[in-house]
Motif scaffolding. Structure first.
Motif, mmCIF file in Angstrom:
data_model
loop_
_atom_site.group_PDB
_atom_site.id
_atom_site.type_symbol
_atom_site.label_atom_id
_atom_site.label_comp_id
_atom_site.label_asym_id
_atom_site.label_seq_id
_atom_site.Cartn_x
_atom_site.Cartn_y
_atom_site.Cartn_z
ATOM 1 N N GLU A 56 69.527 12.643 89.888
ATOM 2 C CA GLU A 56 70.384 12.356 88.741
ATOM 3 C C GLU A 56 69.976 11.004 88.176
ATOM 4 O O GLU A 56 70.027 9.991 88.879
ATOM 5 C CB GLU A 56 71.859 12.338 89.131
ATOM 6 N N THR A 104 78.089 12.489 89.682
ATOM 7 C CA THR A 104 77.515 12.385 91.026
ATOM 8 C C THR A 104 78.468 12.906 92.086
ATOM 9 O O THR A 104 78.079 13.665 92.989
ATOM 10 C CB THR A 104 77.165 10.918 91.348
ATOM 11 N N TYR A 161 81.591 18.874 83.372
ATOM 12 C CA TYR A 161 80.928 18.827 84.678
ATOM 13 C C TYR A 161 80.846 20.234 85.274
ATOM 14 O O TYR A 161 79.800 20.642 85.802
ATOM 15 C CB TYR A 161 81.690 17.912 85.642
ATOM 16 N N ILE A 197 68.656 17.229 94.111
ATOM 17 C CA ILE A 197 68.836 16.865 92.708
ATOM 18 C C ILE A 197 68.534 15.383 92.521
ATOM 19 O O ILE A 197 68.982 14.560 93.324
ATOM 20 C CB ILE A 197 70.277 17.145 92.243
ATOM 21 N N LEU A 236 78.683 16.723 92.030
ATOM 22 C CA LEU A 236 77.485 17.350 92.592
ATOM 23 C C LEU A 236 77.473 17.232 94.110
ATOM 24 O O LEU A 236 77.137 18.187 94.826
ATOM 25 C CB LEU A 236 76.231 16.708 92.006
ATOM 26 N N SER A 237 77.846 16.049 94.615
ATOM 27 C CA SER A 237 77.838 15.839 96.064
ATOM 28 C C SER A 237 78.878 16.712 96.758
ATOM 29 O O SER A 237 78.641 17.220 97.860
ATOM 30 C CB SER A 237 78.094 14.359 96.376
ATOM 31 N N ILE A 261 77.415 22.495 86.125
ATOM 32 C CA ILE A 261 77.139 23.057 87.455
ATOM 33 C C ILE A 261 76.957 24.567 87.372
ATOM 34 O O ILE A 261 76.067 25.146 88.014
ATOM 35 C CB ILE A 261 78.271 22.684 88.430
ATOM 36 N N TYR A 309 75.226 19.551 97.267
ATOM 37 C CA TYR A 309 73.873 19.254 96.823
ATOM 38 C C TYR A 309 73.425 17.909 97.392
ATOM 39 O O TYR A 309 74.232 16.995 97.567
ATOM 40 C CB TYR A 309 73.809 19.201 95.296
ATOM 41 N N VAL A 341 71.849 14.724 96.601
ATOM 42 C CA VAL A 341 71.665 14.016 95.345
ATOM 43 C C VAL A 341 71.061 12.632 95.573
ATOM 44 O O VAL A 341 71.562 11.858 96.390
ATOM 45 C CB VAL A 341 73.015 13.865 94.604
#
Length: 456
Positions: A129, A138, A112, A127, A141-142, A116, A146, A148
């Protein structure tokens, strides 16, 4: 035309059941499955003669997959059955932590983080996904801030993610739809900076049509298409005896036979052709500590006009003292080239990127004052220094809110140069400041009405 002997699948099912019963944990199961595979007993020559991007080839892939799973594939088969999901357990022990395996957790987190890092998306990027599962990527990323939108066809999995992330500063928007369903129903007017397929591209049989639709209607011109942890092989082999199609290794066969999933594999040559056909560059990254999860392929348009100056060569007659009115679509004849400016608007032009450069047909005056008339200073640039360079000479002014000041003068002496550079303190995309509600993807800094060079 069939490729497989169905009696072999019955024997395979029996052996897979024995392996599942004997395995101590998921990692042990995967190790044991590596010993299994199946080979086509039918003739593959016809399939190999087909164009792998044709509808006929896609139909053949579907028929091969249906032979393997023994039924017609449907999107509702994708994702773990609800009976395999315990919402309370997933809340307290989300994947990969719930495995309690040092190897699984370590490799997953490295993968992961590596994704990134190499994606290198700007703060607050949008983004999409695809195939988020139970949200392992997820959530990461959050937490980066970001924005998402995450898709998965299983509503229970989506609910688990929503419950786990509802208190995040930027919770993901988790949507219980397949990619096809989402593309058919989406009405939002914003575009994404990246679409990420993490262990999910191989579940999309109509991936070519989906990519085309996303590139046309849902992605920024400079957006990235990211394939991560996908089964992309160097060449055809016994486990993938065609350019792309169902994989024949034990782990893939188990997923297909047990749940009816699509478990496609792709040769590197096929992925390159796919990206080439859409005019995408292709870069491949990998981190040895987390393979195969850390194999990342990124496609992007090599040329785009979002953050690039377009000089159409238009020039008009003017003297140096007349200045440069940036609302005019063109430049004075004494400007040989320029970069870092947007297209002309009714009031002037935005700066684009870190540096604005103006090159002149002749040398600048030895001593001169430079006057800028500004229309706007984009938020992050307020109270920051704007530097102007003329050869070896530099002058700087602090930018005030536009309500306080619109005119700036920079004085230069003993200059030997035929170019000016403006160093923008904090170029930023308006879309990266969610509170503005502006979907502008350009890295703007200041809005300039005019530039005047005044010899002294």
């Amino acid at each position: 035309m069939t490729l497989f002997n169905q009696a072999e699948f019955a024997e395979l099912d029996r052996m897979l059941a024995d392996v599942e019963h004997a395995a101590q944990d998921n990692a042990d199961l995967i190790r044991r499955l590596a010993a299994f595979s199946i080979s086509p007993s039918g003739d593959l020559s016809e399939m190999k003669r087909l164009d792998p991007v044709s509808d006929t080839y896609i139909a053949r892939v579907k028929s091969v997959h249906e032979e393997i799973i023994g039924r017609t594939h449907d999107a509702h088969l994708e994702g773990l059955p609800d009976a395999n999901l315990n919402p309370e357990h997933e809340r307290d022990w989300p994947y990969p932590w719930g495995t309690k395996s040092a190897g699984t957790v370590g490799i997953s987190l490295i993968a992961y983080g590596f994704l990134i890092k190499v994606a290198n998306l700007p703060p607050s990027a949008r983004i999409l996904e695809v195939g988020c599962g139970v949200g392992s990527l997820t959530t990461n990323l959050s937490r980066m801030g970001y924005r998402v939108d995450a898709l998965d066809p299983n509503e229970l999995q989506c609910k688990i993610i929503r419950d786990a992330t509802k208190h995040y500063p930027e919770p993901p928007n988790v949507i219980a739809q397949t990619l096809d369903q989402w593309l058919a129903s989406r009405t939002a007017n914003y575009k994404y900076d990246a679409v990420i397929f993490f262990e999910s591209f191989h579940h999309v049989i109509d991936h070519r049509d989906c990519l085309r639709e996303m590139l046309i209607n849902h992605l920024e011109l400079d957006a990235k298409i990211i394939l991560a942890a996908e089964p992309i092989l160097e060449q055809e082999n016994s486990l993938l005896p065609y350019p792309w199609g169902p994989r024949l290794d034990g782990e893939s066969l188990r997923a297909m036979r047990r749940w009816g999933w699509l478990e496609l594999g792709f040769t590197r040559a096929y992925i390159k052709r796919l990206f080439d056909d859409f005019g995408l560059s292709i870069e491949t990254f990998s981190c040895v500590d987390a393979l195969p999860l850390s194999q990342v392929v990124i496609g992007q348009k090599p040329l785009n006009t979002v953050n690039r100056t377009i000089d159409n060569g238009s020039r008009y007659a003017a003297a140096l003292e007349d200045g440069i009115a940036l609302s005019i679509d063109g430049m004075p004849a004494y400007v040989s080239s320029f970069s870092g400016l947007s297209v002309a608007e009714s009031w002037g032009r935005w700066t684009i990127g870190d540096i604005v450069k103006l090159e002149f047909t002749h040398k600048l005056p030895r001593d001169f004052a430079l006057r800028l008339e500004l229309k706007s200073v984009f938020g992050p640039n307020v109270r920051k220094d704007l530097q102007v360079r003329a050869g070896a000479k530099t002058s700087a002014k602090k930018l005030a809110p536009i309500e306080e000041a619109t005119t700036y003068e920079f004085c230069f002496n003993d200059v030997d140069a035929n170019a000016l550079e403006f160093v923008i303190p904090h170029p930023c995309r308006p879309k990266d400041l969610p509170g503005l509600g502006i979907e502008d993807p350009r890295r703007i800094g200041i809005g300039i009405e005019s530039i005047t060079i005044m010899p002294r």
